[in-house]
Write a protein that holds these residues in place. Structure first.
Motif, PDB file in Angstrom:
ATOM      1  N   PRO A 179       0.349  -1.320  -0.585  1.00 61.72           N
ATOM      2  CA  PRO A 179      -0.289   0.314  -0.148  1.00 61.72           C
ATOM      3  C   PRO A 179       1.293   1.333   0.100  1.00 61.72           C
ATOM      4  O   PRO A 179       1.640   1.193   0.488  1.00 61.72           O
ATOM      5  CB  PRO A 179      -0.606  -0.266   0.808  1.00 61.72           C
ATOM      6  CG  PRO A 179       0.052  -1.227   2.162  1.00 61.72           C
ATOM      7  CD  PRO A 179       0.580  -1.781   0.682  1.00 61.72           C
ATOM      8  N   GLN A 180       0.612   2.518  -1.074  1.00 67.88           N
ATOM      9  CA  GLN A 180       1.804   3.737  -0.547  1.00 67.88           C
ATOM     10  C   GLN A 180      -0.492   4.576  -0.345  1.00 67.88           C
ATOM     11  O   GLN A 180      -1.274   4.895  -0.334  1.00 67.88           O
ATOM     12  CB  GLN A 180       1.568   3.382  -2.175  1.00 67.88           C
ATOM     13  CG  GLN A 180       2.606   2.823  -2.480  1.00 67.88           C
ATOM     14  CD  GLN A 180       3.021   3.210  -3.750  1.00 67.88           C
ATOM     15  OE1 GLN A 180       4.126   3.584  -3.201  1.00 67.88           O
ATOM     16  NE2 GLN A 180       2.839   2.564  -5.374  1.00 67.88           N
ATOM     17  N   GLN A 185      -0.436  13.274   6.175  1.00 66.15           N
ATOM     18  CA  GLN A 185      -0.705  12.620   6.606  1.00 66.15           C
ATOM     19  C   GLN A 185      -1.766  11.920   7.469  1.00 66.15           C
ATOM     20  O   GLN A 185      -1.900  10.855   7.817  1.00 66.15           O
ATOM     21  CB  GLN A 185       0.627  13.526   7.579  1.00 66.15           C
ATOM     22  CG  GLN A 185       1.198  11.911   8.518  1.00 66.15           C
ATOM     23  CD  GLN A 185       1.907  12.721   9.663  1.00 66.15           C
ATOM     24  OE1 GLN A 185       2.888  13.649   9.129  1.00 66.15           O
ATOM     25  NE2 GLN A 185       2.268  11.690  10.409  1.00 66.15           N
ATOM     26  N   VAL A 186      -2.384  13.224   7.584  1.00 70.12           N
ATOM     27  CA  VAL A 186      -3.821  13.037   8.109  1.00 70.12           C
ATOM     28  C   VAL A 186      -5.155  12.633   7.416  1.00 70.12           C
ATOM     29  O   VAL A 186      -5.283  13.985   6.773  1.00 70.12           O
ATOM     30  CB  VAL A 186      -3.770  13.333   9.591  1.00 70.12           C
ATOM     31  CG1 VAL A 186      -5.718  12.972  10.121  1.00 70.12           C
ATOM     32  CG2 VAL A 186      -2.853  12.787  10.329  1.00 70.12           C
ATOM     33  N   TRP A 187      -6.134  12.018   6.877  1.00 74.11           N
ATOM     34  CA  TRP A 187      -6.935  12.413   5.612  1.00 74.11           C
ATOM     35  C   TRP A 187      -8.353  11.482   6.368  1.00 74.11           C
ATOM     36  O   TRP A 187      -8.383  10.874   6.591  1.00 74.11           O
ATOM     37  CB  TRP A 187      -6.734  11.614   4.750  1.00 74.11           C
ATOM     38  CG  TRP A 187      -8.079  11.341   4.202  1.00 74.11           C
ATOM     39  CD1 TRP A 187      -7.926  12.791   3.351  1.00 74.11           C
ATOM     40  CD2 TRP A 187      -8.654  10.908   3.626  1.00 74.11           C
ATOM     41  NE1 TRP A 187      -9.577  13.235   2.299  1.00 74.11           N
ATOM     42  CE2 TRP A 187      -9.721  11.790   2.566  1.00 74.11           C
ATOM     43  CE3 TRP A 187      -9.283   9.105   3.358  1.00 74.11           C
ATOM     44  CZ2 TRP A 187     -10.625  11.129   1.105  1.00 74.11           C
ATOM     45  CZ3 TRP A 187      -9.959   9.256   2.849  1.00 74.11           C
ATOM     46  CH2 TRP A 187     -11.193   9.165   1.745  1.00 74.11           C
ATOM     47  N   ARG A 188      -9.103  12.251   6.358  1.00 72.97           N
ATOM     48  CA  ARG A 188     -10.306  12.216   7.723  1.00 72.97           C
ATOM     49  C   ARG A 188     -10.081  11.299   8.824  1.00 72.97           C
ATOM     50  O   ARG A 188     -10.933  10.334   9.027  1.00 72.97           O
ATOM     51  CB  ARG A 188     -11.476  11.736   6.606  1.00 72.97           C
ATOM     52  CG  ARG A 188     -11.816  11.910   5.354  1.00 72.97           C
ATOM     53  CD  ARG A 188     -12.673  12.531   4.329  1.00 72.97           C
ATOM     54  NE  ARG A 188     -13.405  13.053   3.379  1.00 72.97           N
ATOM     55  CZ  ARG A 188     -13.997  12.822   2.392  1.00 72.97           C
ATOM     56  NH1 ARG A 188     -15.003  11.460   1.983  1.00 72.97           N
ATOM     57  NH2 ARG A 188     -14.779  13.267   1.674  1.00 72.97           N
ATOM     58  N   GLY A 189      -9.299  11.265   9.894  1.00 73.13           N
ATOM     59  CA  GLY A 189      -9.550  10.687  10.393  1.00 73.13           C
ATOM     60  C   GLY A 189      -8.574   9.810  10.697  1.00 73.13           C
ATOM     61  O   GLY A 189      -7.652   8.488  11.689  1.00 73.13           O
ATOM     62  N   HIS A 190      -7.627   8.997   9.439  1.00 75.43           N
ATOM     63  CA  HIS A 190      -7.371   8.126   8.534  1.00 75.43           C
ATOM     64  C   HIS A 190      -5.243   8.874   8.828  1.00 75.43           C
ATOM     65  O   HIS A 190      -5.418   9.359   7.454  1.00 75.43           O
ATOM     66  CB  HIS A 190      -7.239   7.220   7.586  1.00 75.43           C
ATOM     67  CG  HIS A 190      -8.772   6.758   7.707  1.00 75.43           C
ATOM     68  ND1 HIS A 190      -8.957   5.992   8.263  1.00 75.43           N
ATOM     69  CD2 HIS A 190     -10.149   7.398   7.512  1.00 75.43           C
ATOM     70  CE1 HIS A 190     -10.105   5.068   8.241  1.00 75.43           C
ATOM     71  NE2 HIS A 190     -11.114   6.462   8.068  1.00 75.43           N
ATOM     72  N   SER A 191      -4.344   8.350   9.556  1.00 75.60           N
ATOM     73  CA  SER A 191      -2.898   8.254   8.987  1.00 75.60           C
ATOM     74  C   SER A 191      -1.791   7.569   8.496  1.00 75.60           C
ATOM     75  O   SER A 191      -2.738   6.286   8.459  1.00 75.60           O
ATOM     76  CB  SER A 191      -2.729   8.802  10.927  1.00 75.60           C
ATOM     77  OG  SER A 191      -1.573   9.350  10.635  1.00 75.60           O
ATOM     78  N   MET A 197       6.973   7.604   8.304  1.00 72.60           N
ATOM     79  CA  MET A 197       6.864   8.968   8.123  1.00 72.60           C
ATOM     80  C   MET A 197       8.651   8.801   9.344  1.00 72.60           C
ATOM     81  O   MET A 197       9.255  10.191   9.530  1.00 72.60           O
ATOM     82  CB  MET A 197       6.365   9.541   9.581  1.00 72.60           C
ATOM     83  CG  MET A 197       4.773   9.574   8.969  1.00 72.60           C
ATOM     84  SD  MET A 197       4.714  10.286   7.573  1.00 72.60           S
ATOM     85  CE  MET A 197       4.717  12.234   7.401  1.00 72.60           C
ATOM     86  N   THR A 198       9.432   7.289   9.219  1.00 71.17           N
ATOM     87  CA  THR A 198      11.134   7.544  10.287  1.00 71.17           C
ATOM     88  C   THR A 198      11.413   8.246   9.504  1.00 71.17           C
ATOM     89  O   THR A 198      13.105   8.214   9.879  1.00 71.17           O
ATOM     90  CB  THR A 198      11.100   6.147  10.598  1.00 71.17           C
ATOM     91  OG1 THR A 198      10.963   5.465   9.542  1.00 71.17           O
ATOM     92  CG2 THR A 198       9.599   5.877  12.127  1.00 71.17           C
ATOM     93  N   GLY A 199      11.711   7.635   8.016  1.00 66.05           N
ATOM     94  CA  GLY A 199      13.168   8.168   7.376  1.00 66.05           C
ATOM     95  C   GLY A 199      14.116   7.301   7.249  1.00 66.05           C
ATOM     96  O   GLY A 199      15.242   7.264   7.214  1.00 66.05           O
ATOM     97  N   HIS A 200      13.782   6.028   8.140  1.00 66.76           N
ATOM     98  CA  HIS A 200      14.936   4.387   8.773  1.00 66.76           C
ATOM     99  C   HIS A 200      14.107   3.678   6.987  1.00 66.76           C
ATOM    100  O   HIS A 200      13.789   3.087   6.769  1.00 66.76           O
ATOM    101  CB  HIS A 200      14.919   4.093   9.435  1.00 66.76           C
ATOM    102  CG  HIS A 200      15.525   2.938  10.084  1.00 66.76           C
ATOM    103  ND1 HIS A 200      15.810   2.030   9.155  1.00 66.76           N
ATOM    104  CD2 HIS A 200      16.104   3.588  11.203  1.00 66.76           C
ATOM    105  CE1 HIS A 200      16.602   1.503   9.562  1.00 66.76           C
ATOM    106  NE2 HIS A 200      16.991   2.570  10.866  1.00 66.76           N
TER     107      HIS A 200
END
Length: 248
Positions: A179-180, A185-191, A197-200
């Motif tokens: 999934p992509q 970052q948060v859309w209609r309560g879905h994050s 988001m860690t960059g690792h």
């Protein structure tokens, strides 16, 4: 790579293949696509390319000579015979393995059937293989041929921005794509999943692979029978209670 389509509707094919990624690839010379009007190779003034079927039955059949003449003309133009594919519901099903194989040819010619099909003799004399879009029948071979051209064409160097654009997609390595997500970052309560988001990069790569395995097991477990999973993959599926489903 050069792809030639033999069709009764070249304008239709040109319109589709002049748009989007394939169209841009053609404009910059990364891919050459030529659409040929089969009627141009008919021998009568009415440019007739079909006739009734021997033995009776409804419908018309594309006759052999115009198709053969087009094949011969193309071979003379190229200086060698291209790999000729006939779009047919009797052919081997189109999948990413077939696409990868066909993408290796320098010259690919696709014959679009119509009516009741094509005289068997010209298929036996010229066609290298038959390919099917699926187990159903359409009114003509143009749409399947466009699908094949798009799938093969996008794999040619320079058509996409980078090779990774297709190497990480569904079916390329036998798994469905992970999934992509995009902004916000948060859309209609879905994050978006926190790991993205860690960059690792190493952890993100591992997560994406696991998600591909998980998604394949959930949506297309049959694909896992054709692909060897690692011990870690099977342990991950076992944690998700999906091992039994994937092995059936």
């Amino acid at each position: 790579m050069r792809i030639d389509l033999i069709t009764l509707f070249p304008e239709m094919c040109e319109r589709v293949l002049s748009e989007s990624i394939i169209g841009r690839g053609r404009k910059k010379g990364a891919l050459q696509v030529c659409c040929h009007q089969l009627r141009d190779y008919a021998h009568d003034k009415h440019q007739r390319v079909d006739d009734t079927v021997f033995g009776g039955g409804k419908g018309m059949l594309l006759i052999a000579e115009p198709i053969a003449a087009c094949f011969d003309d193309l071979t003379e133009t190229l200086g060698k015979k291209p790999h000729i594919v006939y779009m047919s519901p009797q052919g081997r099903p189109m999948n990413q393995t077939v696409i990868r194989e066909l993408s290796q040819y320098e010259n690919l010619c696709i014959l679009c059937g119509h009516y009741e099909g094509v005289d068997e003799r010209v298929l036996e004399a010229y066609v290298d293989e038959e390919v099917s879009l699926g187990d159903f029948v359409m009114t003509g071979g143009e749409i399947p041929a466009l699908c094949l051209t798009d799938a093969v064409g996008r794999m040619q160097p320079g058509v996409l921005a980078a090779q990774e654009c297709f190497e990480e997609e569904s079916h390329y390595d036998g798994l469905l794509e992970y999934p992509q997500y995009s902004r916000p970052q948060v859309w209609r309560g879905h994050s978006v999943p926190d790991i993205l988001m860690t960059g690792h990069h190493a952890n993100i790569k591992k997560w994406r692979h696991q998600q591909s395995v998980l998604r394949t097991a959930q949506k297309r477990p049959d694909l896992l029978q054709k692909r060897s999973l690692s011990k870690e993959d099977w342990e991950f599926l076992e944690q998700q209670n999906l091992v039994e489903q994937s092995q059936n």
